[in-house]
Motif scaffolding. Structure first.
Motif, short mmCIF file in Angstrom:
data_model
loop_
_atom_site.label_atom_id
_atom_site.label_comp_id
_atom_site.label_asym_id
_atom_site.label_seq_id
_atom_site.Cartn_x
_atom_site.Cartn_y
_atom_site.Cartn_z
N ALA A 13 1.16 22.56 -38.82
CA ALA A 13 1.26 21.98 -37.48
C ALA A 13 2.68 21.65 -37.07
O ALA A 13 2.96 21.53 -35.88
CB ALA A 13 0.40 20.72 -37.40
N ASP A 14 3.59 21.47 -38.02
CA ASP A 14 4.98 21.15 -37.68
C ASP A 14 5.84 22.40 -37.50
O ASP A 14 6.49 22.58 -36.48
CB ASP A 14 5.61 20.27 -38.77
N SER A 15 5.83 23.25 -38.51
CA SER A 15 6.70 24.43 -38.49
C SER A 15 6.09 25.62 -37.75
O SER A 15 6.82 26.50 -37.29
CB SER A 15 7.04 24.84 -39.93
N GLY A 16 4.76 25.64 -37.64
CA GLY A 16 4.10 26.80 -37.03
C GLY A 16 4.04 28.00 -37.95
O GLY A 16 3.59 29.07 -37.54
N ALA A 17 4.46 27.83 -39.20
CA ALA A 17 4.44 28.93 -40.17
C ALA A 17 3.06 29.08 -40.78
O ALA A 17 2.29 28.12 -40.88
CB ALA A 17 5.47 28.68 -41.27
N VAL A 18 2.74 30.31 -41.20
CA VAL A 18 1.46 30.57 -41.85
C VAL A 18 1.50 29.96 -43.25
O VAL A 18 2.43 30.20 -44.02
CB VAL A 18 1.19 32.08 -41.94
N LEU A 19 0.49 29.17 -43.58
CA LEU A 19 0.42 28.55 -44.90
C LEU A 19 0.11 29.59 -45.97
O LEU A 19 -0.60 30.58 -45.69
CB LEU A 19 -0.68 27.48 -44.92
N PRO A 20 0.62 29.42 -47.20
CA PRO A 20 0.23 30.31 -48.30
C PRO A 20 -1.28 30.31 -48.45
O PRO A 20 -1.93 29.28 -48.29
CB PRO A 20 0.93 29.70 -49.52
N LEU A 21 -1.85 31.45 -48.78
CA LEU A 21 -3.30 31.62 -48.80
C LEU A 21 -4.02 30.56 -49.63
O LEU A 21 -5.00 29.96 -49.17
CB LEU A 21 -3.64 33.01 -49.35
N ILE A 22 -3.53 30.27 -50.83
CA ILE A 22 -4.25 29.35 -51.72
C ILE A 22 -4.10 27.89 -51.31
O ILE A 22 -4.84 27.03 -51.80
CB ILE A 22 -3.80 29.52 -53.19
N PHE A 23 -3.16 27.60 -50.40
CA PHE A 23 -2.96 26.21 -49.97
C PHE A 23 -3.47 25.96 -48.55
O PHE A 23 -3.14 24.93 -47.96
CB PHE A 23 -1.49 25.84 -50.09
N ARG A 24 -4.24 26.87 -48.02
CA ARG A 24 -4.88 26.63 -46.72
C ARG A 24 -6.14 25.80 -46.94
O ARG A 24 -6.80 25.93 -48.00
CB ARG A 24 -5.24 27.96 -46.05
N PRO A 25 -6.52 24.96 -45.99
CA PRO A 25 -7.71 24.12 -46.16
C PRO A 25 -8.98 24.88 -46.56
O PRO A 25 -9.73 24.38 -47.42
CB PRO A 25 -7.87 23.47 -44.77
N PRO A 26 -9.26 26.09 -46.03
CA PRO A 26 -10.49 26.79 -46.45
C PRO A 26 -10.49 27.19 -47.92
O PRO A 26 -11.55 27.46 -48.49
CB PRO A 26 -10.52 28.03 -45.54
N ALA A 27 -9.30 27.25 -48.54
CA ALA A 27 -9.22 27.64 -49.95
C ALA A 27 -9.33 26.45 -50.88
O ALA A 27 -9.47 26.62 -52.10
CB ALA A 27 -7.90 28.37 -50.21
N PHE A 28 -9.28 25.24 -50.34
CA PHE A 28 -9.23 24.04 -51.19
C PHE A 28 -10.49 23.91 -52.04
O PHE A 28 -10.39 23.71 -53.26
CB PHE A 28 -9.05 22.79 -50.33
N PHE A 29 -11.66 24.02 -51.45
CA PHE A 29 -12.89 23.86 -52.23
C PHE A 29 -13.11 25.00 -53.22
O PHE A 29 -13.39 24.74 -54.40
CB PHE A 29 -14.11 23.71 -51.31
N PRO A 30 -13.02 26.28 -52.80
CA PRO A 30 -13.25 27.36 -53.77
C PRO A 30 -12.33 27.31 -54.98
O PRO A 30 -12.74 27.66 -56.10
CB PRO A 30 -13.00 28.63 -52.95
N ILE A 31 -11.08 26.86 -54.79
CA ILE A 31 -10.14 26.82 -55.91
C ILE A 31 -10.30 25.55 -56.73
O ILE A 31 -10.29 25.58 -57.97
CB ILE A 31 -8.69 26.94 -55.40
N SER A 32 -10.46 24.42 -56.07
CA SER A 32 -10.51 23.15 -56.80
C SER A 32 -11.85 22.90 -57.49
O SER A 32 -11.90 22.17 -58.49
CB SER A 32 -10.19 21.99 -55.85
N ALA A 33 -12.94 23.49 -57.00
CA ALA A 33 -14.27 23.22 -57.58
C ALA A 33 -14.33 23.54 -59.08
O ALA A 33 -14.72 22.67 -59.88
CB ALA A 33 -15.35 23.98 -56.81
N PRO A 34 -13.98 24.76 -59.50
CA PRO A 34 -14.04 25.01 -60.96
C PRO A 34 -13.04 24.16 -61.75
O PRO A 34 -13.32 23.79 -62.90
CB PRO A 34 -13.70 26.51 -61.07
N LEU A 35 -11.91 23.83 -61.15
CA LEU A 35 -10.92 23.00 -61.84
C LEU A 35 -11.43 21.58 -62.03
O LEU A 35 -11.22 20.96 -63.08
CB LEU A 35 -9.60 22.98 -61.06
N VAL A 36 -12.10 21.04 -61.01
CA VAL A 36 -12.66 19.69 -61.11
C VAL A 36 -13.79 19.65 -62.14
O VAL A 36 -13.86 18.72 -62.95
CB VAL A 36 -13.17 19.22 -59.73
#
Length: 314
Positions: A68-91
């Motif tokens: 929201a500040d820079s307007g740059a595209v976020l890295p794929l794994i650090f976008r909000p939609p990737a948070f649950f799929p990645i963090s679930a097995p880690l948790v």
């Protein structure tokens, strides 16, 4: 003001409206869009004064994929939609009680490292546009991951190294201690990774969207709110499965079928995390507000309205 901040301002007036928005933004299919499609959606929103229902897809794509500040595209794994799929097995893996200390440290390192990266990439960058991460900040990130990794594995270390054999103490270390520990480490992770926002401040805007300066008070409020939301997320995710397991083990059915306790616990971890991610993201609006009397006095002459707004980060 960036179009994404304006969109969040219109979408985040109440908890329920934010929750509805986050359920849309956390759709994993949004990760399939290319950078070109994301930037095109963002440009479309910026060129229109009023949005209609046909623009909903562009809104979701822009809010879920761009900073929201820079307007740059976020890295794929650090976008909000990737948070649950990645963090679930880690948790799930980090909440397991392993046979040794090394597996516990390994999974805690992956979880805490991912959380640190997510917190860093989704921070407020309004006061550091064009600047690269300082050596101090990089060392702070490394120290945070190292400290939280060791602290997260502390229950396993206590049982293994001290050779705890008492059933009540084992129950405490395996089922009770991880609950406040998970919440505290999530809180600490945000607080340290985003420490620079409290030191240098973040950009604040008046009610007309005009930038009025950089405020440390707003930075402290933004970081504090985000840390609270993350503590709620991981604290609840640890509490529900652990307490549920303790209750199930007291029932006759699960005493006779003890092998079913572990699968039920793993499933409850995933379900709790799945529910709590949008809930925790919705606790505070991404566009926060702060009373004008609480910000630095030098910002007041150029401010219009009783409240100033800022990008809280995620």
């Amino acid at each position: 003001m960036d179009p994404n901040l304006q969109l969040w301002k219109s979408h985040g007036q109440s908890f329920l409206s934010r929750l509805k928005t986050w359920f849309n933004l956390l759709d994993p299919s949004l990760l399939l869009s290319s950078d070109a499609e994301i930037l095109k959606a963002h440009a479309l929103l910026g060129s229109r004064e009023k949005l209609n229902k046909k623009d909903e897809a562009a809104v979701s794509l822009s809010l879920s994929s761009l900073h929201a500040d820079s307007g740059a595209v976020l890295p794929l794994i650090f976008r909000p939609p990737a948070f649950f799929p990645i963090s679930a097995p880690l948790v799930v893996a980090s909440l397991l009680f392993h046979s040794g200390v090394k597996p516990a440290l390994f999974w805690q390192f992956l979880l805490q490292g991912y959380n640190a990266g997510f917190n860093y990439m989704n921070r407020n960058t309004s006061a550091e546009q064009g600047k690269k991460a300082s050596l101090k900040h990089l060392l702070l990130i490394a120290g945070t991951v190292s400290y939280t990794t060791f602290a997260g594995a502390l229950p396993q270390i206590i049982v293994n190294r001290l050779r705890v054999r008492s059933p009540p103490l084992q129950t405490f270390c395996r089922s009770i201690l991880p609950i406040p520990l998970s919440a505290a480490l999530a809180f600490f992770n945000v607080l340290t990774i985003r420490n620079e926002e409290t030191e240098t401040g973040i950009q604040v805007f008046d009610r007309n969207g005009n930038a009025v300066g950089v405020s440390r008070a707003a930075g402290e409020k933004a970081v504090w709110e985000t840390a609270q939301s993350r503590a709620v997320l991981f604290g609840t995710t640890a509490a529900v499965p652990n307490l549920l397991s303790l209750l199930l083990q007291r029932t006759r059915f699960f005493q006779r079928n003890s092998l079913l306790v572990a699968p039920c616990r793993h499933i409850s971890v995933v379900l709790t995390l799945c529910l709590m991610v949008p809930v925790s993201f919705s606790l505070f609006s991404p566009v926060g507000t702060i009373k004008r009397e609480k910000v630095e006095k030098e910002l007041l002459p150029g401010a219009v309205g009783e409240e100033l707004i800022y990008h809280r980060g995620l």
